[in-house]
Design an enzyme around this catalytic site. Structure first.
Site, PDB file in Angstrom:
ATOM      1  N   LYS A 257    -136.872  18.833 -57.538  1.00 33.52           N
ATOM      2  CA  LYS A 257    -135.862  18.435 -56.554  1.00 33.52           C
ATOM      3  C   LYS A 257    -135.557  16.935 -56.658  1.00 33.52           C
ATOM      4  CE  LYS A 257    -136.110  22.218 -53.304  1.00 33.52           C
ATOM      5  NZ  LYS A 257    -137.228  22.910 -52.688  1.00 33.52           N
TER       6      LYS A 257
HETATM    7  N1  GLU Z   1    -140.091  28.941 -51.372  1.00 30.24           N
HETATM    8  C1  GLU Z   1    -140.723  28.818 -52.647  1.00 30.24           C
HETATM    9  C2  GLU Z   1    -140.156  27.643 -53.395  1.00 30.24           C
HETATM   10  O1  GLU Z   1    -139.046  27.194 -53.074  1.00 30.24           O
HETATM   11  C3  GLU Z   1    -140.567  30.047 -53.519  1.00 30.24           C
HETATM   12  C4  GLU Z   1    -141.404  31.150 -53.043  1.00 30.24           C
HETATM   13  C5  GLU Z   1    -141.289  32.457 -53.805  1.00 30.24           C
HETATM   14  O2  GLU Z   1    -140.269  32.708 -54.459  1.00 30.24           O
HETATM   15  O3  GLU Z   1    -142.205  33.226 -53.685  1.00 30.24           O
HETATM   16  O4  GLU Z   1    -140.791  27.138 -54.291  1.00 30.24           O
END
Ligand code: GLU
Length: 293
Positions: A257
């Site tokens: 990010k």
């Molecule tokens: N929310 C997690 C992330 O943005 C991804 C979780 C998942 O896909 O299991 O890294």
């Protein structure tokens, strides 16, 4: 693995920053796979980490994903039968699962380093996976987990079956095998600050939302092994898994990010079209845009 339920996929971004081209590529694959099956795509806002998640990133993520051409049939902005779709509003589900694991004697309280617990906050990334827990607070076999007083801030770990092999066939990478106790150790399911850790929240939600295929980045392959143990412990049907190769910059470094140059927001402001991005992502993204990323 196969799943005979009607296809339900999910996009599960965390609003901790602007989404980048790597997210878009993985999510695009998720959408294509859902469409091929005439399935439903769910958008889940993974906003449990109160320190890092920001409301402005939630708005941005919805906008940027729509701009890119992603469409979901259920989500925080459109509702649906599995609402709520923001993890911060789903605490009751996580607490119920935690109590089930606790009553079954599958987890134990742990007062080890804050650093370990901090790692459990977020989905791990390649090379940043949590270390194998040395077992300091693990009760001896047959011994009950110690009583903990309500005032004491502890985390709770899932006891993995030492030496047990966890196998699954990934839709992209094929057969995957991980050994409990070697490739990963007892992992945190409940944090010392009284929030569910990533693995528990994701398993509870994927089960409650009837997800039949999880499409996500290859940095989570090993996490899938942990999560399969939780699916089994909670008695939930297991989804299929399809992990996507990670997008890297010209130096082979995984996009993060912090790579602002390749955030969907920046690209959009520069007048780049989603179509051009999709045509370009088979080549190195740095070369495509003539920039050093
Ligand atoms: N929310 C997690 C992330 O943005 C991804 C979780 C998942 O896909 O299991 O890294």
């Amino acid at each position: 693995m196969s799943d005979s339920r009607p296809y339900r996929g999910r996009l599960a971004p965390s609003p901790t920053g602007y989404l980048h081209l790597g997210h878009a590529r993985t999510f695009w694959t998720a959408q294509e796979r859902a469409n091929e099956q005439g399935g439903v795509l769910v958008l889940r806002n993974e906003d449990l980490d109160r320190q890092r998640c920001k409301p402005e990133f939630v708005t941005a993520m919805l906008e940027d994903l729509r701009w890119f051409g992603l469409r979901w049939q259920e989500g925080p902005d459109v509702g649906g039968p599995s609402a709520p779709y923001a993890q911060s509003e789903r605490m009751a589900h996580y607490r119920t699962a935690f109590q089930r694991l606790r009553s079954a004697g599958l987890i134990y309280p742990c007062c080890c380093s804050r650093q370990d617990v901090l790692r459990a906050l977020q989905a791990p990334h390649q090379g940043e996976d949590e270390p194998v827990y040395p077992g300091t607070c693990r009760p001896q076999p047959g011994q009950c987990a110690p009583e903990v007083s309500a005032e004491r801030a502890v985390s709770w770990r899932f006891r993995v079956p030492d030496g047990g092999q966890v196998d699954f066939v990934d839709g992209h990478f094929g057969l995957q095998s991980f050994k409990a106790g070697a490739d990963f150790g007892d992992f945190v399911v409940w944090r010392h600050d009284d929030l569910p850790a990533y693995h528990l929240a994701v398993v509870v939600d994927d089960a409650a939302m009837g997800i039949t295929e999880v499409v996500r980045g290859a940095d989570l392959l090993r996490s899938t092994a942990r999560q399969l143990l939780l699916f089994a412990a909670l008695g939930h049907p297991v989804p299929n898994y399809y992990h996507c190769p990670l997008m890297t910059d010209e130096r082979g470094v995984r996009l993060a990010k912090r790579n602002d140059a390749l955030s969907l927001r920046t690209l959009r402001q520069q007048g780049v079209t989603p179509d051009a991005l999709r045509k370009g992502w088979s080549v190195s993204v740095g070369r495509l845009f003539g920039q050093s990323v």
